[in-house]
Design an enzyme around this catalytic site. Structure first.
Site, PDB file in Angstrom:
ATOM      1  N   GLU A   1       0.869  -1.180   0.000  1.00 53.73           N
ATOM      2  CA  GLU A   1       0.000   0.000   0.000  1.00 53.73           C
ATOM      3  C   GLU A   1       0.902   1.226   0.000  1.00 53.73           C
ATOM      4  OE1 GLU A   1      -3.455   2.271   2.643  1.00 53.73           O
ATOM      5  OE2 GLU A   1      -1.780   1.251   3.589  1.00 53.73           O
TER       6      GLU A   1
ATOM      7  N   ASP B   1     -10.856   1.394   3.155  1.00 55.44           N
ATOM      8  CA  ASP B   1     -10.621   2.796   3.510  1.00 55.44           C
ATOM      9  C   ASP B   1     -11.364   3.759   2.590  1.00 55.44           C
ATOM     10  OD1 ASP B   1      -8.746   2.089   5.498  1.00 55.44           O
ATOM     11  OD2 ASP B   1      -7.095   2.078   4.057  1.00 55.44           O
TER      12      ASP B   1
HETATM   13  C1  GLC Z   1      -3.657   1.733   6.052  1.00 55.05           C
HETATM   14  C2  GLC Z   1      -4.897   0.911   6.289  1.00 55.05           C
HETATM   15  C3  GLC Z   1      -5.823   1.691   7.151  1.00 55.05           C
HETATM   16  C4  GLC Z   1      -5.120   1.939   8.466  1.00 55.05           C
HETATM   17  C5  GLC Z   1      -3.764   2.598   8.268  1.00 55.05           C
HETATM   18  C6  GLC Z   1      -2.929   2.472   9.510  1.00 55.05           C
HETATM   19  O1  GLC Z   1      -3.903   2.879   5.334  1.00 55.05           O
HETATM   20  O2  GLC Z   1      -5.452   0.531   5.064  1.00 55.05           O
HETATM   21  O3  GLC Z   1      -7.040   1.048   7.355  1.00 55.05           O
HETATM   22  O4  GLC Z   1      -5.907   2.752   9.277  1.00 55.05           O
HETATM   23  O5  GLC Z   1      -3.023   1.993   7.243  1.00 55.05           O
HETATM   24  O6  GLC Z   1      -2.567   1.145   9.732  1.00 55.05           O
END
Ligand code: GLC
Length: 545
Positions: A242, A317
């Site tokens: 991500e 998200d």
């Molecule tokens: C990422 C996750 C999200 C989370 C964040 C912190 O963006 O997808 O849901 O709150 O990381 O771990």
């Protein structure tokens, strides 16, 4: 050309607490997931990405992990996890887990020890700084969930760093003991039979806090290379990072095969098009299809040769795709199918988020108290205190709150949408009597069967995997059209992403005489004409050779 399995796979994301509750406690669990594996097999997906199921105080719904080696009791036990892996395998489904290692929970034993004393053996697992000489915070870095990224720790009279909530202290990847502990934990899970990881905010490891370089920091790629050597090498895993900070250039650093880092990353440029450049998601903008097409075309072209795209509209998200990019009113079904078609026609690995395959929509709870998401609640409080209007804030929340994605999965028209026999942890979307799995399975024209068709097509059509992408009608404000080409075949993918009926002239270079429709939604057609008549949200994939 032979491909690694993850290039021909479709991934389905499960947000466990909202998927299926087997024991009536209002929260989804592993047994619930097992009970729905046949449904997922029917959909045809190859891989499940399981959002975190590890032990956690659940400040951020499991993205705050207090024991990476055990399952949260709300979700089940390690034995249940083993059963899930085995039962999925029987159906040809692999499981990847969420790797959340930019931070741990503040209730992880490492942090509990670290915060007690400067002499703790785990002290250097986290990032500590003193107040500035004038007593102010170590720096002005803000947390993504509102407030400063520094919190005071009375026992040691200094501050720890956290980019998310105060209960998510950032791990110090520059202490070699941290990556070592992470790598051995990853190996334990891989040995247990999982097929890889989705790596949470992985572009935030390797940061230089003092120089405020947080994303894409100086040691990021060295860590990913070391991680690969220590865990993934020789395992044939799927890894997806991500990475909100990524550009096509930096995406290649993660996913070019010879660099031996990750299989692919999630980029968010198409998502951020609807955010305000200054205020982000809390001042949403309408989306502009011409800009969206440019973004996708850029990524398709830039990553074509020596990297790999991930393709998604949704995750836990983000707001629901049909509400954000489509029409969640009269054209809900048609627009969900059109969005699916233009996404799954591109090159990359598609990700389907639970409920997307039945066209689930955003929700609009009236009271802020009905929202459970920590980001939504914190930001509402912070911005209200700054004088913003509660009505405007609620409007933004209705559009972009993470809880839009997190309302329970809608299985049927019964109590609580068939999700739970108890009181769901987050209210179900009131539209569940109309939008649910049972109704979708009965209706051959449902969004579900359209997804099933697209997923099936990816398994049989190599042009979808290998074909070169060329955008057509780049300036058309309502139609997303492109071709995918190999030496053997040309595919034409078209979606009318508007509520208008259109007549669209196709480029003369396309030979339409022997066109064969592979997937079609909306207007049923047996042949293509050089001026296409498109009903609202019509979409299709046709083979032209
Ligand atoms: C990422 C996750 C999200 C989370 C964040 C912190 O963006 O997808 O849901 O709150 O990381 O771990």
């Amino acid at each position: 050309m032979t491909h690694p399995w993850w290039k021909t796979s479709v991934v389905y994301q499960i947000y466990p607490r909202s998927f299926m509750d087997s024991n009536g406690d209002g929260m989804g669990d592993l047994d619930g997931i097992i009970s729905k594996l046949d449904y997922l097999a029917l959909l045809g997906i190859d891989v499940i990405w399981l959002s975190p199921v590890f032990q956690s105080p659940m400040d951020d719904n499991g993205y705050d992990i207090s024991d990476y080696d055990d399952i949260a009791p709300q979700f089940g036990t390690l034995a249940d996890m083993d059963r899930l892996i085995a039962e999925a395998e029987v159906r040809g489904i692999k499981i990847i887990m969420d790797l959340v290692v930019n931070h741990s929970s503040d209730e992880h034993p490492w942090f509990e020890s670290a915060r007690q004393s400067k002499d703790s053996p785990y002290r250097d697992f986290y990032i500590w700084r003193d107040a500035q000489p004038d007593g102010s915070l170590p720096s002005d870095i803000r947390s993504y969930f509102g407030g400063p990224a520094w919190s005071f720790n009375p026992a040691t009279n200094d501050y720890y760093f956290h980019q998310f909530s105060t209960k998510q202290p950032d791990l110090n990847w520059e202490n070699p003991a941290v990556p070592e502990a992470v790598y051995s934990m990853m190996n334990r899970w891989l040995d247990r039979g999982i097929a890889g990881f989705r790596m949470d905010v992985i572009d935030l490891i390797g940061k230089d806090v003092d120089n405020k370089v947080l994303a894409n920091g100086p040691t990021l790629h060295a860590h990913l290379k070391a991680m690969h050597q220590a865990t993934l090498k020789g395992r044939d895993a799927l890894t997806v990072g991500e990475t909100w900070s990524v550009t096509p250039q930096t995406a290649k650093l993660y996913s070019a095969p010879e660099r031996q880092e990750l299989s692919m990353v999630f980029q968010f440029e198409h998502i951020e098009l609807t955010f305000d450049p200054v205020h982000g998601k809390w001042k949403p903008r309408e989306f502009d299809l011409v800009a969206l097409k440019q973004v996708f075309a850029k990524w398709q072209t830039e990553l074509a040769d020596n990297a790999w795209n991930s393709l998604f509209w949704n995750n836990h998200d983000l707001p629901r795709a049909v509400s954000k990019y489509g029409d969640d009113g009269p054209y809900r079904v048609a627009s969900a199918k059109a969005l699916a078609t233009v996404l799954h026609g591109m090159q990359g690995t598609p990700y389907v988020y639970q409920g997307e395959e039945i066209g689930m929509t955003n929700v609009a709870f009236k009271a802020i108290g009905d929202y459970q998401d920590i980001e939504t609640r914190n930001l509402f409080a912070e911005r209200l205190a700054q004088g913003e209007s509660p009505d405007e804030l609620m409007k933004a929340i209705h559009k972009n709150s993470r809880d839009n994605a997190r309302t329970p999965m809608q299985w049927d028209a019964g109590d609580n949408a068939g999700f739970s026999a108890g009181k769901p942890w987050l209210q179900v979307n009131p539209n569940y009597p109309d939008i649910n799995v049972a109704a979708s399975l009965k209706d051959l024209d449902s969004v579900f069967y359209h997804y099933q068709g697209l997923i099936q097509l990816r398994k049989t059509n190599r042009t979808l995997i290998d074909g070169h992408f060329t955008l057509l009608l780049a300036d058309h404000p309502q139609v997303f059209a492109y071709v995918r080409e190999t030496n053997e075949e040309t595919l034409l993918v078209v979606g009318n992403l508007s509520t208008h009926s259109l007549n669209v002239p196709l480029p003369e270079t396309l030979s339409l005489e022997s066109a064969q429709l592979l997937v079609c939604s909306g207007t049923s057609r047996s042949q293509l004409t050089s001026t296409l008549e498109l009903a609202p949200y019509d979409a299709f994939i046709a083979s032209l050779t």
